[in-house]
Design a protein around this motif. Structure first.
Motif, mmCIF file in Angstrom:
data_model
loop_
_atom_site.group_PDB
_atom_site.id
_atom_site.type_symbol
_atom_site.label_atom_id
_atom_site.label_comp_id
_atom_site.label_asym_id
_atom_site.label_seq_id
_atom_site.Cartn_x
_atom_site.Cartn_y
_atom_site.Cartn_z
ATOM 1 N N LEU A 261 7.915 -7.628 3.743
ATOM 2 C CA LEU A 261 7.222 -6.788 4.630
ATOM 3 C C LEU A 261 7.384 -7.133 6.113
ATOM 4 N N ALA A 262 7.395 -6.381 7.170
ATOM 5 C CA ALA A 262 7.486 -6.737 8.419
ATOM 6 C C ALA A 262 6.370 -7.747 9.064
ATOM 7 N N VAL A 274 -1.416 -4.991 -4.110
ATOM 8 C CA VAL A 274 -1.584 -4.238 -2.971
ATOM 9 C C VAL A 274 -0.866 -2.689 -2.960
ATOM 10 N N SER A 275 -1.253 -1.883 -2.058
ATOM 11 C CA SER A 275 -0.746 -0.483 -1.773
ATOM 12 C C SER A 275 0.415 -0.544 -0.858
ATOM 13 N N LEU A 276 1.786 -0.008 -1.107
ATOM 14 C CA LEU A 276 2.246 0.359 -0.054
ATOM 15 C C LEU A 276 2.635 1.743 0.100
ATOM 16 N N SER A 346 10.164 -2.525 8.119
ATOM 17 C CA SER A 346 9.064 -2.063 8.963
ATOM 18 C C SER A 346 8.560 -0.548 8.655
ATOM 19 N N ASP A 347 9.383 -0.187 7.720
ATOM 20 C CA ASP A 347 9.287 1.267 7.302
ATOM 21 C C ASP A 347 8.168 1.054 6.056
ATOM 22 N N LEU A 348 7.967 -0.005 5.484
ATOM 23 C CA LEU A 348 7.354 -0.159 4.320
ATOM 24 C C LEU A 348 5.984 -0.420 4.679
#
Length: 353
Positions: A261-262, A274-276, A346-348
């Motif tokens: 993740l970013a 966790v939820s993405l 960064s979009d996740l």
């Protein structure tokens, strides 16, 4: 203090807490939308601000004065309803001037203000007509003019466009926004239509089960949803369940695929679930320098939507949608095919429950 300050507002109907500790600060001239599904409490909040519902607890300050115990006619608020609520036995001009007449304003001043309001809504030639002689969009314009005629401090709109057809809704919502900007009036707009809220608001309050799940600009609400509900309610978004590998570095695993993740996975440790979330437009079958993340899945469906082709793939039990522009030179994916799709880290988005 903001121009309109709502503090710890609650509403209880019998055993039901319909609105729960609702807080919101609205600046003068701001356009705020309360967005959410039916039953989430958005209209109840609006009606408490208007004075049509009595707050169980909390405070509502308008220009520094707590009006929570004031009657509706003591709050200097204009209200536009979903069903127009025009008086059928009155002309358009009489409807627009009704609030001024009730206040005891002189006839000459009423006539001048009505003329001004009819010009503002583009119905100058319709003052002598009756509501039944107008289209739905025209009737809602008259309702708006009537609400604005007494020069209220705050304008409240309760799903004013939901009874209109799609084309009229789009044009009228743009007109409402332009009028609001021109007058600089502080406005709260209730809607269940996400496109409506995203297109005209300065800020959006996404409501869920009586609480404000997230407050932010349209850009923030769409691109950075803070909760799983906001992520699934606003726009199309794919949810992915992942396992934290290293919280500090933001490394997680989706199925057998590791992605980074970013930002760190704050508040979690290795092994946590966790939820993405990913927007369909963030994914592509083409790898670029900006798209460093990748997931692999089996194509479940391919839907042709004209300019866009939406494909759904199964990624470790998660159904992920991605959009690609229709290009006759490129063949779309085939159901049953295993493909890789790429995205920028960064979009996740990491979302909480």
């Amino acid at each position: 203090m903001a121009f309109l300050e709502i503090e710890h507002l609650e509403k209880v109907f019998g055993p039901l807490r319909v609105v729960k500790d609702f807080n919101l600060s609205i600046q003068k001239g701001e356009f705020i939308s309360l967005l959410g599904p039916s039953g989430c409490g958005k209209t109840t909040v609006l009606r408490m601000v208007a004075g049509f519902e009595t707050a169980t607890s909390g405070a509502i300050h308008i220009d520094g004065k707590n009006v929570v115990d004031k009657r509706p006619n003591q709050r200097n608020i204009g209200m536009v309803f979903q069903a127009y609520a025009l008086f059928p036995n009155m002309t358009v001009a009489e409807n627009v001037g009704f609030g001024l007449k009730v206040k005891g304003v002189a006839g000459s001043e009423i006539a001048s203000r009505v003329t001004e309001m009819l010009k503002l809504i583009g119905l100058s030639e319709h003052g002598s007509r009756y509501p039944f002689q107008l289209s739905g969009g025209q009737q809602q314009r008259v309702a708006l003019a009537r609400a604005l005629a007494p020069r209220p401090q705050v304008l409240l709109l309760d799903e004013p466009l939901s009874a209109l057809d799609a084309k009229i809704r789009v044009s009228l919502r743009e007109e409402i926004r332009e009028i609001q900007k021109k007058l600089g009036i502080t406005t709260i707009f209730v809607t269940h239509d996400q496109e409506e809220a995203l297109s005209i608001s300065d800020r959006i309050v996404v409501m869920h089960q009586g609480i404000a799940d997230q407050v932010g600009s349209p850009f923030e609400i769409y691109n950075r949803p803070a909760t799983k509900f906001v992520a699934t309610f606003v726009g199309t978004l794919s949810m992915l369940e992942a396992t934290v590998i290293d919280a500090a570095s933001g490394k997680v695993k989706i199925g057998e695929t590791e992605v980074t993740l970013a930002e760190p996975v704050t508040g979690h440790k290795a092994g946590d679930k966790v939820s993405l979330a990913l927007r369909p437009e963030a994914l592509s079958m083409e790898k670029t320098q900006a798209r460093e993340g990748k997931v692999r899945g089996v194509v479940q469906s391919v839907n042709f939507l004209g300019s866009v082709i939406r494909t759904k793939i199964d990624v470790a039990g998660n159904i992920v949608s991605f959009d690609m522009f229709n290009n006759p030179a490129y063949k779309p994916p085939v159901v049953g095919e295993t493909i890789d799709v790429w995205f920028a880290n960064s979009d996740l988005l990491l979302v909480r429950d």
